[in-house]
Motif scaffolding. Structure first.
Motif, PDB file in Angstrom:
ATOM      1  N   ASN A  47      -6.619   5.392   8.058  1.00 40.42           N
ATOM      2  CA  ASN A  47      -7.195   4.065   8.279  1.00 40.42           C
ATOM      3  C   ASN A  47      -8.263   3.691   7.248  1.00 40.42           C
ATOM      4  O   ASN A  47      -9.144   2.877   7.532  1.00 40.42           O
ATOM      5  CB  ASN A  47      -7.765   3.945   9.693  1.00 40.42           C
ATOM      6  CG  ASN A  47      -6.695   4.100  10.757  1.00 40.42           C
ATOM      7  OD1 ASN A  47      -5.575   3.635  10.581  1.00 40.42           O
ATOM      8  ND2 ASN A  47      -7.025   4.775  11.849  1.00 40.42           N
ATOM      9  N   GLU A  61      -8.621  -2.600   5.161  1.00 38.01           N
ATOM     10  CA  GLU A  61      -9.553  -2.266   6.241  1.00 38.01           C
ATOM     11  C   GLU A  61     -10.983  -2.572   5.817  1.00 38.01           C
ATOM     12  O   GLU A  61     -11.799  -3.021   6.629  1.00 38.01           O
ATOM     13  CB  GLU A  61      -9.417  -0.789   6.621  1.00 38.01           C
ATOM     14  CG  GLU A  61      -8.161  -0.444   7.392  1.00 38.01           C
ATOM     15  CD  GLU A  61      -8.109  -1.117   8.754  1.00 38.01           C
ATOM     16  OE1 GLU A  61      -9.144  -1.140   9.460  1.00 38.01           O
ATOM     17  OE2 GLU A  61      -7.039  -1.636   9.111  1.00 38.01           O
ATOM     18  N   LYS A  77     -12.035  -6.108   6.393  1.00 33.27           N
ATOM     19  CA  LYS A  77     -12.372  -6.408   7.790  1.00 33.27           C
ATOM     20  C   LYS A  77     -13.848  -6.157   8.065  1.00 33.27           C
ATOM     21  O   LYS A  77     -14.466  -6.840   8.880  1.00 33.27           O
ATOM     22  CB  LYS A  77     -11.514  -5.566   8.737  1.00 33.27           C
ATOM     23  CG  LYS A  77     -10.037  -5.898   8.698  1.00 33.27           C
ATOM     24  CD  LYS A  77      -9.246  -4.988   9.633  1.00 33.27           C
ATOM     25  CE  LYS A  77      -7.752  -5.257   9.540  1.00 33.27           C
ATOM     26  NZ  LYS A  77      -6.969  -4.354  10.428  1.00 33.27           N
ATOM     27  N   SER A  94      -2.771  -3.735   0.814  1.00 30.67           N
ATOM     28  CA  SER A  94      -3.435  -3.997   2.098  1.00 30.67           C
ATOM     29  C   SER A  94      -4.500  -5.075   1.955  1.00 30.67           C
ATOM     30  O   SER A  94      -4.738  -5.854   2.881  1.00 30.67           O
ATOM     31  CB  SER A  94      -4.065  -2.711   2.646  1.00 30.67           C
ATOM     32  OG  SER A  94      -5.082  -2.228   1.781  1.00 30.67           O
ATOM     33  N   GLU A 116      -4.611  -8.778   3.900  1.00 24.85           N
ATOM     34  CA  GLU A 116      -5.765  -9.127   4.733  1.00 24.85           C
ATOM     35  C   GLU A 116      -6.448 -10.403   4.262  1.00 24.85           C
ATOM     36  O   GLU A 116      -7.093 -11.103   5.051  1.00 24.85           O
ATOM     37  CB  GLU A 116      -6.769  -7.969   4.742  1.00 24.85           C
ATOM     38  CG  GLU A 116      -7.919  -8.114   5.702  1.00 24.85           C
ATOM     39  CD  GLU A 116      -7.485  -8.160   7.157  1.00 24.85           C
ATOM     40  OE1 GLU A 116      -8.186  -8.812   7.952  1.00 24.85           O
ATOM     41  OE2 GLU A 116      -6.449  -7.566   7.504  1.00 24.85           O
TER      42      GLU A 116
END
Length: 267
Positions: A185, A190, A193, A213, A217
């Motif tokens: 993760n 990520e 976020k 990723s 996002e």
């Protein structure tokens, strides 16, 4: 009310094309970008390396290092930190030794492994240590990321092998001869976020598998045209350079202000 914007860029191959310096054209684009957006950096490299390459030239609101394993704010306060668990480090080292692979690991201060860099100027003041037994040297260190460097013809095979062997990790192909391993993760997506709550619009710019990723996002994303096809398909736009991406962002914002009924995407 105007949107609060954050643009997050990768370094190698994106903001720094030759892995040595920021071009004058891209520095000018950065200054233009700063007139309407906050600016952050997301890279597989360390905070130490980001500081070295941007010193007195670029200011960043966030420092996303090791593909998101370490995030610091503009004052270098730690916002997030996740090393690879020690038991997993030993598992990775066992695999690398068994497969006789070339690698280096990053603890935030040094690169340690059996990798000998052909272009030391691209190490950005990061010492590369090659002890006689790198496996033993790394067993008890806190490691953020491994770079595995197979032969080009074997890279895709080893990506699959590593994913199968290390389901507790994130495995990315970030070049023809480089695979990156971080804790589960941990990704640039990520990381977004963790820093996106204060912004209406997040824009990502990158060129590699570890940027996918982040593209997914972000509200808008730009991929360099030299990137692999399987990376480009995840971006909103494909451009030739960082400065071209900034020009495109500027034009999109200008159009959205003229046409209030077609604003840019909001998170």
């Amino acid at each position: 009310m105007s949107q609060k914007i954050l643009c997050v860029t990768d370094l190698d191959g994106t903001f720094i094309k030759d892995s040595i310096r920021i071009s004058d054209e891209d520095l000018q684009a950065y200054r233009k970008l700063k007139t309407f957006s906050d600016f952050s950096i997301a890279t597989g490299r360390s905070i130490k390396e980001i500081d070295y390459i941007t010193h007195n030239k670029v200011s960043s609101h966030h420092f996303i290092a090791f593909n998101g394993a370490l995030i610091e704010d503009q004052n270098h306060n730690i916002l997030f930190k996740k090393c690879i668990p020690p038991v997993t480090v030993k598992k990775i080292l066992h695999f690398l030794k068994q497969e006789k692979l070339i690698f280096d690991a990053l603890d935030g201060n040094e690169r340690i492994g059996n990798f000998h860099h052909e272009h030391p100027e691209r190490l950005w003041n990061m010492e590369l240590k090659t002890p006689a037994d790198p496996f033993h040297a790394l067993e008890h260190l806190s490691i953020y990321k491994f770079n595995v460097r197979p032969e080009r013809a074997q890279t895709s095979t080893y990506v699959k092998k590593l994913k199968d062997t290390l389901p507790e990790c994130e495995v990315y192909q970030s070049g023809g001869t480089r695979i990156e391993i971080t804790a589960k993760n941990v990704s640039k997506g990520e990381a977004l976020k963790h820093i996106s709550r204060d912004y209406d619009l997040i824009i990502a710019i990158g060129d590699s598998g570890n940027d996918i990723s982040m593209f997914e996002e972000a509200s808008l994303s730009f991929c360099m045209s030299h990137a692999p096809e399987n990376v480009k398909v995840h971006a909103t736009y494909v451009v030739d350079s960082f400065n071209e991406a900034v020009d495109h962002i500027y034009e999109l914002l200008a159009q959205s202000r003229k046409c209030a009924h077609t604003p840019l995407p909001i998170l």
